[in-house]
Design a protein around this motif. Structure first.
Motif, PDB file in Angstrom:
ATOM      1  N   PHE A   1       0.712  -1.380  -0.229  1.00 14.34           N
ATOM      2  CA  PHE A   1       0.263   0.062   0.372  1.00 14.34           C
ATOM      3  C   PHE A   1       1.008   1.119  -0.088  1.00 14.34           C
ATOM      4  CE2 PHE A   1      -3.241   3.448   2.234  1.00 14.34           C
ATOM      5  CZ  PHE A   1      -3.819   3.084   1.469  1.00 14.34           C
ATOM      6  N   VAL A   2       1.467   1.291   0.959  1.00 14.12           N
ATOM      7  CA  VAL A   2       2.688   2.174   0.839  1.00 14.12           C
ATOM      8  C   VAL A   2       3.683   2.886  -0.472  1.00 14.12           C
ATOM      9  CG1 VAL A   2       5.121   3.337   2.125  1.00 14.12           C
ATOM     10  CG2 VAL A   2       2.621   2.401   3.719  1.00 14.12           C
ATOM     11  N   THR A   3       4.014   1.073  -1.126  1.00 18.35           N
ATOM     12  CA  THR A   3       4.665   1.384  -1.729  1.00 18.35           C
ATOM     13  C   THR A   3       3.750   2.236  -3.041  1.00 18.35           C
ATOM     14  OG1 THR A   3       5.853  -0.236  -1.423  1.00 18.35           O
ATOM     15  CG2 THR A   3       6.199   0.274  -4.240  1.00 18.35           C
ATOM     16  N   LEU A   4       2.577   1.570  -3.841  1.00 22.13           N
ATOM     17  CA  LEU A   4       1.553   2.398  -4.134  1.00 22.13           C
ATOM     18  C   LEU A   4       1.583   3.589  -4.031  1.00 22.13           C
ATOM     19  CD1 LEU A   4      -1.131  -0.175  -4.946  1.00 22.13           C
ATOM     20  CD2 LEU A   4       0.888   0.236  -6.387  1.00 22.13           C
TER      21      LEU A   4
ATOM     22  N   LEU B   1      -2.192  13.972  -6.538  1.00 19.47           N
ATOM     23  CA  LEU B   1      -2.437  11.686  -7.095  1.00 19.47           C
ATOM     24  C   LEU B   1      -2.297  11.990  -9.173  1.00 19.47           C
ATOM     25  CD1 LEU B   1      -5.300  11.991  -5.357  1.00 19.47           C
ATOM     26  CD2 LEU B   1      -3.666  11.623  -4.897  1.00 19.47           C
ATOM     27  N   ARG B   2      -1.105  12.449  -9.417  1.00 25.78           N
ATOM     28  CA  ARG B   2      -1.044  11.510 -11.176  1.00 25.78           C
ATOM     29  C   ARG B   2       0.587  10.639 -10.376  1.00 25.78           C
ATOM     30  NH1 ARG B   2       0.505  13.876 -16.113  1.00 25.78           N
ATOM     31  NH2 ARG B   2       2.582  12.957 -17.423  1.00 25.78           N
ATOM     32  N   TRP B   3       0.611  10.118 -11.512  1.00 27.76           N
ATOM     33  CA  TRP B   3       1.504   8.760 -10.886  1.00 27.76           C
ATOM     34  C   TRP B   3       3.029   9.106 -11.357  1.00 27.76           C
ATOM     35  CZ3 TRP B   3       1.839   4.877  -8.941  1.00 27.76           C
ATOM     36  CH2 TRP B   3       2.639   2.922  -9.296  1.00 27.76           C
TER      37      TRP B   3
ATOM     38  N   GLY C   1      10.662  12.137  -3.754  1.00 29.71           N
ATOM     39  CA  GLY C   1       9.347  11.354  -2.780  1.00 29.71           C
ATOM     40  C   GLY C   1       8.175  11.143  -3.507  1.00 29.71           C
ATOM     41  N   THR C   2       7.503  12.031  -3.332  1.00 27.81           N
ATOM     42  CA  THR C   2       6.153  12.656  -3.150  1.00 27.81           C
ATOM     43  C   THR C   2       5.891  14.310  -3.687  1.00 27.81           C
ATOM     44  OG1 THR C   2       5.183  12.731  -1.614  1.00 27.81           O
ATOM     45  CG2 THR C   2       4.991  10.097  -2.427  1.00 27.81           C
TER      46      THR C   2
ATOM     47  N   PHE D   1       2.103  14.294  -4.161  1.00 25.37           N
ATOM     48  CA  PHE D   1       0.913  14.552  -3.456  1.00 25.37           C
ATOM     49  C   PHE D   1       1.464  16.276  -3.261  1.00 25.37           C
ATOM     50  CE2 PHE D   1       0.565   9.905  -2.393  1.00 25.37           C
ATOM     51  CZ  PHE D   1      -0.372  10.249  -2.428  1.00 25.37           C
ATOM     52  N   ARG D   2       2.453  16.035  -3.649  1.00 23.38           N
ATOM     53  CA  ARG D   2       2.901  17.922  -3.409  1.00 23.38           C
ATOM     54  C   ARG D   2       2.966  18.101  -4.627  1.00 23.38           C
ATOM     55  NH1 ARG D   2       6.201  19.845   0.622  1.00 23.38           N
ATOM     56  NH2 ARG D   2       5.634  21.940   0.958  1.00 23.38           N
TER      57      ARG D   2
END
Lengths: 316, 75
Positions: A95-98, A131-133, A162-163, A104-105
């Motif tokens: 889940f975390v990997t996905l 929320l883009r891949w 990161g994200t 996110f930012r």
């Protein structure tokens, strides 16, 4: 097959049991003992590490020693005995990997607030949003697109940490504004000619100006339509002032005067010569457009001789 | 040398045993002089096991030898 793999991964534990009959092995057969050596007094066998606890329980009333050979596999044994925990941890990991695959930012550095909004709008229009891949985000192309789309940006550094999509922007340095200076008079004079090419004239022909007085404002005004035409079709305009460089040709008559006192009128000619010589020596030129002499008599019958010399010069 | 003595499908006696390699309810694998012997069956139990001989009871389905000559018959 799966049991064999599991037993292999779990390693093995060797037991040495004293004073037992060989038929004792029948109690252990469900744990598949291996490498069994029976010497009458000593029974040696090995079982998978995963069965160590159960076999130890069976052997609790017998003198025995045990030796496990694979500590590295104890984790696997631990996992085999706790499938729910393993599944939970595995699920969380996946889940975390996905989640870590998404952006996110979006962080934009190096711009003013209104410019950041422009860039954010541009990114949104190009599909760069939260929320883009992130593996579908080409940072190189994005950097180029930002530079091409905004004139005030010379260099961007787009990276994904990161994200967070981090966009570091280096602006084009803003050139310093051109100095806006009004045209001021260099002399006390009377304006004789004025031609303004750029700027707003503050004086007109015939005006008397002082040294340092503003002659032309370095501005221009334009009329901007305000609102819609009224019911008669008339438009309303407002004046907006913009700075500019003032350019003008302004000439004016500059007067220089000197005076002296003489006792009788016979001295007038020499007095005029002296006054003129003083003015010439002060100004350093004999090029004058007008020369006037004024004589007035005082109460003690002496005379005041005043010479006023005028010339037309550029005031700026 | 070793020997295998199987009178019926309920028991088998193996002689010349050096060690037991594997033992479970459905199989027994013993190392003998000259190779190894595998007993396949169900609910297998060791009747006795001494320094050179082992007797296994249960529902014996097959006795396989590996790299060893076979001798079946009365001891």
């Amino acid at each position: 097959m799966i049991t064999k793999i599991k037993n292999f991964l779990c390693g093995k534990v060797t037991f040495h049991v004293e004073n037992v009959d060989a038929t004792f092995l029948n109690r252990l057969r469900q744990y598949s003992p291996k490498e069994i050596i029976y010497t009458g007094e000593l029974l040696k066998f090995s079982v998978a590490l995963i069965h160590k606890k159960n076999v130890t329980q069976i052997l609790k009333n017998h003198t025995h020693t045990q030796k496990h050979n694979a500590n590295i596999f104890r984790t696997f044994e631990f996992c085999c005995n706790r499938p729910l925990l393993v599944f939970g941890v595995l699920f969380c990991f996946i889940f975390v990997t996905l989640l870590s695959g998404f952006i996110f930012r979006i962080e934009i550095n190096g711009l003013e607030k209104d410019e950041v909004i422009q860039v954010q709008s541009f990114l949104y229009d190009n599909g760069i949003r939260r929320l883009r891949w992130k593996h579908n985000t080409d940072t190189g192309n994005l950097s180029t697109a930002i530079i091409q789309n905004f004139d005030f940006i010379t260099h961007t550094n787009v990276q994904i940490r990161g994200t967070t999509l981090q966009i570091n922007i280096h602006r084009t340095p803003t050139p310093p504004p051109a100095p806006v200076t009004n045209l001021v008079s260099l002399y006390d004079a009377v304006i004789t000619q004025i031609t303004v090419l750029s700027g707003i004239a503050q004086v007109s022909i015939g005006d008397t100006v002082r040294t340092g007085q503003t002659l032309v404002l370095a501005q221009f005004q334009i009329g901007v339509q305000v609102g819609e035409p009224d019911e008669y079709g008339y438009l309303t305009y407002t004046q907006i002032t913009h700075p500019t460089t003032a350019v003008a040709l302004i000439r004016g008559k500059v007067s220089h005067s000197k005076s002296t006192i003489i006792q009788n009128e016979s001295q007038r000619a020499s007095a005029e010569q002296n006054l003129f010589a003083q003015i010439v020596s002060q100004l350093g030129t004999q090029d004058f457009d007008e020369k006037n002499v004024y004589i007035s008599q005082l109460a003690d019958l002496s005379f005041v001789v005043e010479m006023v010399v005028s010339r037309v010069v550029d005031l700026i | 040398m070793f020997f295998i003595n199987q009178k019926d499908a309920k028991s088998v006696t193996i002689g010349g045993v050096r060690s037991l390699i594997d033992f479970s309810t459905d199989g027994l694998h013993v190392r003998v002089q000259g190779g190894s012997i595998e007993v396949i069956g169900e609910r297998l139990k060791i009747e006795y096991f001494n320094s050179s001989e082992i007797k296994v009871t249960g529902k014996i389905q097959d006795v396989k030898t590996n790299k060893a000559s076979t001798f079946r018959g009365d001891k």
